[in-house]
Write a protein that holds these residues in place. Structure first.
Motif, PDB file in Angstrom:
ATOM      1  N   GLY A  27      -6.982  21.663 -14.405  1.00  0.00           N
ATOM      2  CA  GLY A  27      -7.711  21.611 -15.663  1.00  0.00           C
ATOM      3  C   GLY A  27      -7.150  20.575 -16.613  1.00  0.00           C
ATOM      4  N   GLY A  28      -5.825  20.482 -16.687  1.00  0.00           N
ATOM      5  CA  GLY A  28      -5.207  19.502 -17.564  1.00  0.00           C
ATOM      6  C   GLY A  28      -5.517  18.075 -17.147  1.00  0.00           C
ATOM      7  N   ALA A  29      -5.441  17.799 -15.856  1.00  0.00           N
ATOM      8  CA  ALA A  29      -5.737  16.453 -15.369  1.00  0.00           C
ATOM      9  C   ALA A  29      -7.186  16.068 -15.676  1.00  0.00           C
ATOM     10  N   MET A  30      -8.102  17.018 -15.507  1.00  0.00           N
ATOM     11  CA  MET A  30      -9.514  16.734 -15.776  1.00  0.00           C
ATOM     12  C   MET A  30      -9.752  16.496 -17.265  1.00  0.00           C
ATOM     13  N   LEU A  31      -9.133  17.302 -18.125  1.00  0.00           N
ATOM     14  CA  LEU A  31      -9.315  17.126 -19.566  1.00  0.00           C
ATOM     15  C   LEU A  31      -8.739  15.794 -20.043  1.00  0.00           C
ATOM     16  N   ILE A  32      -7.570  15.430 -19.529  1.00  0.00           N
ATOM     17  CA  ILE A  32      -6.965  14.160 -19.929  1.00  0.00           C
ATOM     18  C   ILE A  32      -7.821  12.988 -19.456  1.00  0.00           C
ATOM     19  N   ALA A  33      -8.321  13.071 -18.220  1.00  0.00           N
ATOM     20  CA  ALA A  33      -9.189  12.001 -17.709  1.00  0.00           C
ATOM     21  C   ALA A  33     -10.441  11.864 -18.563  1.00  0.00           C
ATOM     22  N   LEU A  34     -11.038  12.998 -18.939  1.00  0.00           N
ATOM     23  CA  LEU A  34     -12.232  12.958 -19.788  1.00  0.00           C
ATOM     24  C   LEU A  34     -11.919  12.380 -21.158  1.00  0.00           C
ATOM     25  N   GLY A  35     -10.787  12.804 -21.731  1.00  0.00           N
ATOM     26  CA  GLY A  35     -10.411  12.287 -23.034  1.00  0.00           C
ATOM     27  C   GLY A  35     -10.143  10.791 -23.018  1.00  0.00           C
ATOM     28  N   LEU A  36      -9.461  10.312 -21.973  1.00  0.00           N
ATOM     29  CA  LEU A  36      -9.196   8.874 -21.857  1.00  0.00           C
ATOM     30  C   LEU A  36     -10.479   8.082 -21.676  1.00  0.00           C
ATOM     31  N   TRP A  37     -11.419   8.639 -20.932  1.00  0.00           N
ATOM     32  CA  TRP A  37     -12.698   7.954 -20.719  1.00  0.00           C
ATOM     33  C   TRP A  37     -13.479   7.837 -22.034  1.00  0.00           C
ATOM     34  N   LEU A  38     -13.599   8.952 -22.762  1.00  0.00           N
ATOM     35  CA  LEU A  38     -14.340   8.928 -24.025  1.00  0.00           C
ATOM     36  C   LEU A  38     -13.606   8.109 -25.085  1.00  0.00           C
ATOM     37  N   GLY A  39     -12.280   8.324 -25.156  1.00  0.00           N
ATOM     38  CA  GLY A  39     -11.509   7.575 -26.138  1.00  0.00           C
ATOM     39  C   GLY A  39     -11.477   6.086 -25.836  1.00  0.00           C
ATOM     40  N   GLY A  40     -11.348   5.755 -24.552  1.00  0.00           N
ATOM     41  CA  GLY A  40     -11.346   4.346 -24.167  1.00  0.00           C
ATOM     42  C   GLY A  40     -12.658   3.666 -24.497  1.00  0.00           C
ATOM     43  N   ASP A  41     -13.755   4.377 -24.289  1.00  0.00           N
ATOM     44  CA  ASP A  41     -15.070   3.812 -24.616  1.00  0.00           C
ATOM     45  C   ASP A  41     -15.177   3.558 -26.116  1.00  0.00           C
ATOM     46  N   ALA A  42     -14.663   4.511 -26.934  1.00  0.00           N
ATOM     47  CA  ALA A  42     -14.709   4.328 -28.393  1.00  0.00           C
ATOM     48  C   ALA A  42     -13.818   3.169 -28.823  1.00  0.00           C
ATOM     49  N   LEU A  43     -12.676   3.000 -28.184  1.00  0.00           N
ATOM     50  CA  LEU A  43     -11.778   1.904 -28.535  1.00  0.00           C
ATOM     51  C   LEU A  43     -12.375   0.542 -28.193  1.00  0.00           C
ATOM     52  N   VAL A  44     -13.170   0.489 -27.147  1.00  0.00           N
ATOM     53  CA  VAL A  44     -13.748  -0.777 -26.717  1.00  0.00           C
ATOM     54  C   VAL A  44     -15.003  -1.109 -27.509  1.00  0.00           C
TER      55      VAL A  44
END
Length: 207
Positions: A27-44
């Motif tokens: 669960g932690g790995a999935m949440l972190i991956a999702l957060g990095l994907w959404l956060g990375g998109d916002a940063l770009v």
């Protein structure tokens, strides 16, 4: 004394055992991956304010999720019990451990009257109920048909883990290396970025 007698009287050694929550890791790995994907998109793609908000959210969210899912572990060695919780690491010599209990959560009690939760060993009431039903359904029929012992009674994973820890503690009772005082260390590497991220988000919300 013969070599065989010497070997039989020598102190027995045990490999260190580690306990983690598989569901927590996944669960932690999935949440972190999702957060990095959404956060990375916002940063770009986001505007300047959106990028700052996303950055602070990642600085807060990634360590926080990792602290409660990936970080917790319990390591049981011959002389001591190491408990890594979200924000603290506990080193407990077996001589300082008074009791280990599993009710609604798994807990370790020290001789000084302190109580610490074992985050890496979550209690599942569903598993307990399932194990109880299996024991009630299967134990009596197996004894009557086979005419012998039905084998070990099914137990929930947390209860099995606590039984193993109690066994290791009992084996270490008279070991000289198992004496000492508990040592508690705060995980500043987790706490610091969480504080920075929270302050940053509070500032962004205020402006």
């Amino acid at each position: 004394m013969t070599r065989q007698e010497s070997a039989s009287t020598a102190p027995q050694t045990y490999a260190e055992r580690s306990y983690r929550s598989p569901m927590g890791l996944v669960g932690g790995a999935m949440l972190i991956a999702l957060g990095l994907w959404l956060g990375g998109d916002a940063l770009v793609r986001g505007a300047a304010e959106t990028k700052l908000t996303a950055l602070f959210a990642l600085v807060l969210g990634v360590p926080l999720v990792a602290a409660f899912t990936l970080r917790p572990v319990v390591k049981a060695g011959e002389d001591r019990l190491l408990v890594r919780n979200p924000f603290r690491t506990l080193t407990l010599p077996w001589g300082a451990v008074e009791d280990l209990r599993a009710s609604f959560s798994c807990e370790v009690f020290t001789t000084g009257g302190r109580k610490y939760q074992l985050w890496a060993v979550p209690v599942s009431l569903r598993q307990r109920k399932k194990a109880g039903r299996q024991a009630a359904r299967g134990a009596a029929p197996r004894r009557s048909v086979l005419g012998g012992d039905a084998g070990p009674v099914p137990r929930a994973m947390a209860d099995q883990t606590m039984d193993e820890l109690r066994e290791i503690k009992a084996q270490a009772t008279h070991r000289e290396g198992a004496s000492g005082e508990p040592v508690v260390r705060w995980a500043y590497g987790v706490i610091a970025p969480c504080v920075v991220g929270a302050i940053g988000l509070a500032i962004m919300a205020a402006v």
